[in-house]
Design an enzyme around this catalytic site. Structure first.
Site, mmCIF file in Angstrom:
data_model
loop_
_atom_site.group_PDB
_atom_site.id
_atom_site.type_symbol
_atom_site.label_atom_id
_atom_site.label_comp_id
_atom_site.label_asym_id
_atom_site.label_seq_id
_atom_site.Cartn_x
_atom_site.Cartn_y
_atom_site.Cartn_z
ATOM 1 N N GLU A 99 73.582 27.330 -90.821
ATOM 2 C CA GLU A 99 73.972 27.821 -92.146
ATOM 3 C C GLU A 99 73.024 28.934 -92.531
ATOM 4 O O GLU A 99 71.820 28.830 -92.275
ATOM 5 C CB GLU A 99 73.856 26.711 -93.191
ATOM 6 C CG GLU A 99 74.907 25.637 -93.045
ATOM 7 C CD GLU A 99 74.668 24.467 -93.986
ATOM 8 O OE1 GLU A 99 75.382 23.473 -93.849
ATOM 9 O OE2 GLU A 99 73.752 24.551 -94.836
ATOM 10 N N TYR A 111 72.542 36.374 -85.274
ATOM 11 C CA TYR A 111 73.318 35.224 -84.812
ATOM 12 C C TYR A 111 74.605 35.689 -84.115
ATOM 13 O O TYR A 111 74.999 35.116 -83.097
ATOM 14 C CB TYR A 111 73.651 34.295 -85.985
ATOM 15 C CG TYR A 111 72.420 33.706 -86.651
ATOM 16 C CD1 TYR A 111 71.285 33.389 -85.900
ATOM 17 C CD2 TYR A 111 72.373 33.457 -88.015
ATOM 18 C CE1 TYR A 111 70.149 32.849 -86.499
ATOM 19 C CE2 TYR A 111 71.245 32.905 -88.621
ATOM 20 C CZ TYR A 111 70.139 32.620 -87.855
ATOM 21 O OH TYR A 111 69.014 32.087 -88.450
#
Ligand code: COA
Length: 152
Positions: A99, A111
């Site tokens: 998250e 990411y």
């Protein structure tokens, strides 16, 4: 060099976290992370300049936290650290979740470079410094080699 985080790293890791986060983890949380999670650090010229904390859960894993010292960012260290830390997971996860704050464009780009993509969003999940809230982006990376192993 990328190596497991030790209790003696907690002080410097906490310092790096405090420089990079509006709501940093406490030293106690980092101490617990040394024992409870797969926690790694990256050294540059014999100094710890970043860390990554992964939580293996059954055949999956969660990326709980990572940071690189502000003066050492943009040199590829975060990418190296994340790739090596995921490769060292000894539960061979099928997928890895994380998250991230919607405003954290650098982390989201890192990411994505490492193979994560957005699957969901938690609205108004994180507190902000001005007393408001911001959305959490939920991302996942399928570890295809491990996924393929399921069908062997
Ligand atoms: C997110 C973070 C770990 C990236 O570390 P880093 O060492 O600077 O990242 P790298 O130099 O390895 O960059 C890897 C990729 O991330 C992306 N990236 C890194 N910094 C970026 C920036 N400022 N803006 C946009 N994309 C960025 C790029 O895609 C980059 O790949 P490229 O160089 O091929 O373009 C670092 O910015 C950080 O510590 N931030 C504060 C803490 C944090 O937000 N942690 C994540 C949430 S828990």
């Amino acid at each position: 060099m990328i190596r497991p985080m030790l209790t003696s790293d907690v002080e410097v890791v906490y310092e790096i976290e405090s420089l990079g986060q509006t709501h940093p983890w406490t030293k106690k949380q980092f101490s617990e992370a040394v024992d409870s999670y797969q926690s790694t650090v990256i050294e540059y010229q014999n100094r710890v300049v970043g860390f990554c904390i992964l939580q293996p859960v059954l055949d999956e894993a969660n990326l709980l936290l990572m940071a690189v010292h502000p003066e050492m960012r943009g040199k590829g260290l975060g990418y190296q650290l994340l790739e090596a830390s995921m490769a060292q997971l000894n539960n061979d996860p099928v997928q890895i979740f994380l998250e991230v704050r919607e405003s954290n464009k650098a982390a989201i780009a890192l990411y994505e470079k490492s193979g994560f993509h957005q699957i969901d969003m938690r609205k108004n999940y994180y507190p902000t410094l001005d007393g408001g809230k911001e959305h959490a982006i939920i991302m996942v990376k399928a570890c295809s080699d491990n996924f393929a192993d399921l069908f062997k």
